[in-house]
Structure formats: C-alpha cells, structure tokens
Design an enzyme around this catalytic site. Structure first.
Site, PDB file in Angstrom:
ATOM      1  N   CYS A  49       0.859  -1.187   0.000  1.00 14.68           N
ATOM      2  CA  CYS A  49       0.000   0.000   0.000  1.00 14.68           C
ATOM      3  C   CYS A  49       0.897   1.239   0.000  1.00 14.68           C
ATOM      4  CB  CYS A  49      -0.956  -0.017   1.185  1.00 14.68           C
ATOM      5  SG  CYS A  49      -0.133  -0.129   2.780  1.00 14.68           S
ATOM      6  N   SER A  50       1.926   1.156  -0.811  1.00 20.46           N
ATOM      7  CA  SER A  50       2.898   2.238  -0.933  1.00 20.46           C
ATOM      8  C   SER A  50       3.045   2.611  -2.406  1.00 20.46           C
ATOM      9  CB  SER A  50       4.250   1.785  -0.392  1.00 20.46           C
ATOM     10  OG  SER A  50       5.235   2.761  -0.635  1.00 20.46           O
TER      11      SER A  50
END
Length: 100
Positions: A52-53
């Site tokens: 989730c980057s």
C-alpha cells in the site's frame, strides 16, 4: 508490511510519523518475505507482491532486486495505482512466475 504512503489521503497525519529508519527496516522485511516465500513456489506457479505504498524503493526497486537475485522468476505484470489519479488509495502489485 509497507510504509503506508499510499494511504496518506485517508491518514494525512501518518507522514509526520514516518521515520527513515522505519522505511529501511520495512524494505529489509519486504525483501526477506519475497526471498523466503518465493522458494516455496512450484515451477510455473504465480506469486503476487503487493504494497500500500507508491514509493519506488518499496515497489519497482524491490522487484528489480528480487529478479536480479532470482533468475528463475520472471515478471508478468506490475501495476502502480496513484491516489491522485484514481481517487482511491495508492498501491502497487507485481505478478511473478517461477520459470524453473
């Protein structure tokens, strides 16, 4: 595990809590997970790496290092979703195949 940079839209205060040492440790953990779990994959098996980057150091750079060190894998596809363009959280996905 990831830095969570892709969810800053929902958690804007997170950027003030993010430390360089934390990101360095996360990258080591990500590389370790890729190395350990990839060894369990059978030939022609598929593996997804996702965070989730949106930081290249956690995504494209990790994939490049993994492929350099694991010639028996190939990258099928990778997708980066930008929160500014999608209206959603930002994240990254890479699909690998074990070739031998």
């Amino acid at each position: 595990p990831c830095s969570g940079i892709g969810v800053l839209k929902r958690n804007p205060d997170s950027k003030w809590k993010l430390q360089a040492e934390f990101v360095d440790n996360i990258k080591k953990t990500q590389a370790d997970i890729l190395d350990r779990y990839s060894s369990m994959l059978k030939v022609n098996g598929l593996m997804v790496y996702a965070t989730c980057s949106i930081m290249p150091s956690e995504n494209e750079d990790q994939v490049a290092i993994f492929l350099e060190n694991n010639k028996n894998f190939r990258l099928h596809e990778d997708i980066k979703v930008s929160p500014s363009k999608s209206g959603f959280d930002g994240f990254y996905m890479a699909l690998f195949e074990r070739t031998e």
